[in-house]
Motif scaffolding. Sequence first.
Motif, mmCIF file in Angstrom:
data_model
loop_
_atom_site.group_PDB
_atom_site.id
_atom_site.type_symbol
_atom_site.label_atom_id
_atom_site.label_comp_id
_atom_site.label_asym_id
_atom_site.label_seq_id
_atom_site.Cartn_x
_atom_site.Cartn_y
_atom_site.Cartn_z
ATOM 1 N N GLY A 279 27.987 46.827 47.425
ATOM 2 C CA GLY A 279 27.630 45.384 47.280
ATOM 3 C C GLY A 279 28.545 44.824 46.502
ATOM 4 O O GLY A 279 29.779 45.145 46.139
ATOM 5 N N GLY A 280 28.104 43.467 45.963
ATOM 6 C CA GLY A 280 29.132 42.564 45.157
ATOM 7 C C GLY A 280 29.849 41.928 46.172
ATOM 8 O O GLY A 280 29.729 42.008 47.391
ATOM 9 N N SER A 281 31.025 41.133 45.698
ATOM 10 C CA SER A 281 31.841 40.384 46.495
ATOM 11 C C SER A 281 33.178 41.107 46.698
ATOM 12 O O SER A 281 33.556 40.452 47.921
ATOM 13 C CB SER A 281 32.130 39.206 45.520
ATOM 14 N N SER B 174 21.051 40.049 48.258
ATOM 15 C CA SER B 174 21.040 41.147 48.945
ATOM 16 C C SER B 174 22.080 41.945 49.214
ATOM 17 O O SER B 174 22.779 41.473 50.050
ATOM 18 C CB SER B 174 19.920 41.253 50.072
ATOM 19 N N ASN B 175 22.541 43.173 48.940
ATOM 20 C CA ASN B 175 23.785 43.811 49.308
ATOM 21 C C ASN B 175 23.696 43.994 50.918
ATOM 22 O O ASN B 175 24.663 44.138 51.469
ATOM 23 C CB ASN B 175 24.059 45.249 48.433
ATOM 24 N N PHE B 176 22.666 44.531 51.299
ATOM 25 C CA PHE B 176 22.141 44.730 52.953
ATOM 26 C C PHE B 176 22.679 43.308 53.635
ATOM 27 O O PHE B 176 23.332 43.398 54.465
ATOM 28 C CB PHE B 176 20.791 44.939 52.962
ATOM 29 N N GLU C 298 21.228 48.486 45.496
ATOM 30 C CA GLU C 298 20.800 47.299 45.921
ATOM 31 C C GLU C 298 20.026 46.759 44.926
ATOM 32 O O GLU C 298 19.800 47.302 43.993
ATOM 33 C CB GLU C 298 19.800 47.935 47.110
ATOM 34 N N ARG C 299 19.726 45.517 44.977
ATOM 35 C CA ARG C 299 19.023 44.487 44.148
ATOM 36 C C ARG C 299 17.518 44.625 44.666
ATOM 37 O O ARG C 299 17.654 44.820 45.959
ATOM 38 C CB ARG C 299 19.785 43.049 44.350
ATOM 39 N N CYS C 300 16.515 44.582 43.942
ATOM 40 C CA CYS C 300 15.459 44.590 44.385
ATOM 41 C C CYS C 300 14.858 43.197 44.416
ATOM 42 O O CYS C 300 14.049 42.445 43.971
ATOM 43 C CB CYS C 300 14.433 44.993 43.118
ATOM 44 N N GLY D 92 40.122 40.214 35.460
ATOM 45 C CA GLY D 92 38.896 40.348 34.828
ATOM 46 C C GLY D 92 38.502 41.790 34.699
ATOM 47 O O GLY D 92 37.694 41.898 33.738
ATOM 48 N N LYS D 93 38.865 42.577 35.669
ATOM 49 C CA LYS D 93 38.280 43.830 35.447
ATOM 50 C C LYS D 93 39.499 44.823 35.014
ATOM 51 O O LYS D 93 39.222 46.160 34.850
ATOM 52 C CB LYS D 93 38.294 44.503 37.048
ATOM 53 N N ALA D 94 40.682 44.435 34.470
ATOM 54 C CA ALA D 94 41.797 45.237 33.980
ATOM 55 C C ALA D 94 41.443 45.854 32.765
ATOM 56 O O ALA D 94 41.672 47.155 32.825
ATOM 57 C CB ALA D 94 43.057 44.169 33.902
HETATM 58 C C1 6PG Z 1 26.509 45.157 43.220
HETATM 59 C C2 6PG Z 1 27.507 46.390 43.074
HETATM 60 C C3 6PG Z 1 28.193 46.328 41.730
HETATM 61 C C4 6PG Z 1 29.593 45.557 42.266
HETATM 62 C C5 6PG Z 1 30.396 45.305 40.740
HETATM 63 C C6 6PG Z 1 31.425 44.422 41.274
HETATM 64 O O1 6PG Z 1 25.181 45.568 43.730
HETATM 65 O O2 6PG Z 1 26.917 44.281 42.671
HETATM 66 O O3 6PG Z 1 27.305 47.659 43.567
HETATM 67 O O4 6PG Z 1 28.450 47.577 41.397
HETATM 68 O O5 6PG Z 1 30.236 46.757 42.790
HETATM 69 O O6 6PG Z 1 29.522 44.478 40.165
HETATM 70 O O7 6PG Z 1 30.995 43.220 41.874
HETATM 71 P P1 6PG Z 1 32.258 42.385 42.479
HETATM 72 O O8 6PG Z 1 32.944 42.972 43.630
HETATM 73 O O9 6PG Z 1 31.345 41.116 42.962
HETATM 74 O O10 6PG Z 1 33.282 41.965 41.358
#
Ligand code: 6PG
Length: 244
Positions: free
Chosen positions: A45-47, A87-89, A77-79, A202-204
Motif C-alpha cells: 500500500g502507500g503511495s 484503502s490499499n485495496f 491493509e487499513r481497517c 525523507g526515507k534516507a
Molecule cells: C501502507 C503501507 C506502508 C507503506 C509505507 C510507505 O499501508 O501505508 O503498507 O508500509 O509502504 O508507509 O508509504 P509511502 O509509499 O506512501 O511513502
Amino acid sequence: MSDGVPEVRVVADGAALAEAAAGEVAVALGRAVTERGTAAVALSGGSTPRELYERLAAAPWRERIAWGRLVVLWGDERCVPPDDPASNFRMAEEALLSKVPVAPGSVHRIRGELGPEEAAADYERTLRAVLGDPPSPIDLVLLGIGADGHTASLFPPAVGLEAERRLAVPARAPEPPRERVSLSLPMINAARLVLVLVRGAGKAAAVARALGDPPDETLPAAHLRPAAGSATWLLDRAAAGLER
Ligand code: 6PG
C-alpha cells in the motif's frame, strides 16, 4: 541476496524506480509461473507503488505478466471499507487490478472493515485456504518503508516480531488510519522474494539505519531477511542518501 545480505539497487528517480520494479516483478512472477504454474504476489500500500502498478497495467509490462495465473494478496491493509480513499485495496484496484485480466476469485483483499483482530483472523484463514496449511511461500511480497522504519503495518519498536506465530496480525499505526492488519514478519520472511521500494530523501535516514552495519534492529524494516528467499531493496538516489 546472499547469506541474508539484501541486494540493493539504486536508480535515478521515481520513474526509474517504477520501471526497475516492473522488471523485477515481471521476472519474479514469470519464474514462479514457469516453475509452479502460478504465482502469489502480496501488493503493498502507500503511495510509492502506485506508479509501479500503473506501469504494470500498461504496455509493455501488461503483456509480459500471466495475469490469469496470479493469486493476489496484500502485505497490509487499513481497517477501512474497500472503497475508502485510504484503502490499499482501492488504490491497487484503481491503478492496476481493474485494468488487467486477473482471474475471477484470485484477488484476496484483507477485509479491514471487520476491525483489526477479526480482519487479521479472517485474512489468516484466507492465506491458509489459498497457500495451503502450512502455507507455501508467497512468491513476491512488495513492501515500502516509512520514515520511522516501519514496513507493511509493522511499526517500531520491532519487539518480538520474529517470535510471532500468526500469519497475519492486527496492528496500530501512529498516524491515522491507526487500526491496521499486516502480514506477520515470519510470513513476510517466508517469501521467495521481498522487494522493498523506497523513494525520496525523507526515507534516507530510515534506509541507512535499516541497512546499516550493524542494522538498527529497533526498525521493523531492518528485520526483512527472508530465510530461504531473497530481499531486494530498490532505492532512488534520494532514498539512498545520494542527493537531497
Ligand atoms: C501502507 C503501507 C506502508 C507503506 C509505507 C510507505 O499501508 O501505508 O503498507 O508500509 O509502504 O508507509 O508509504 P509511502 O509509499 O506512501 O511513502
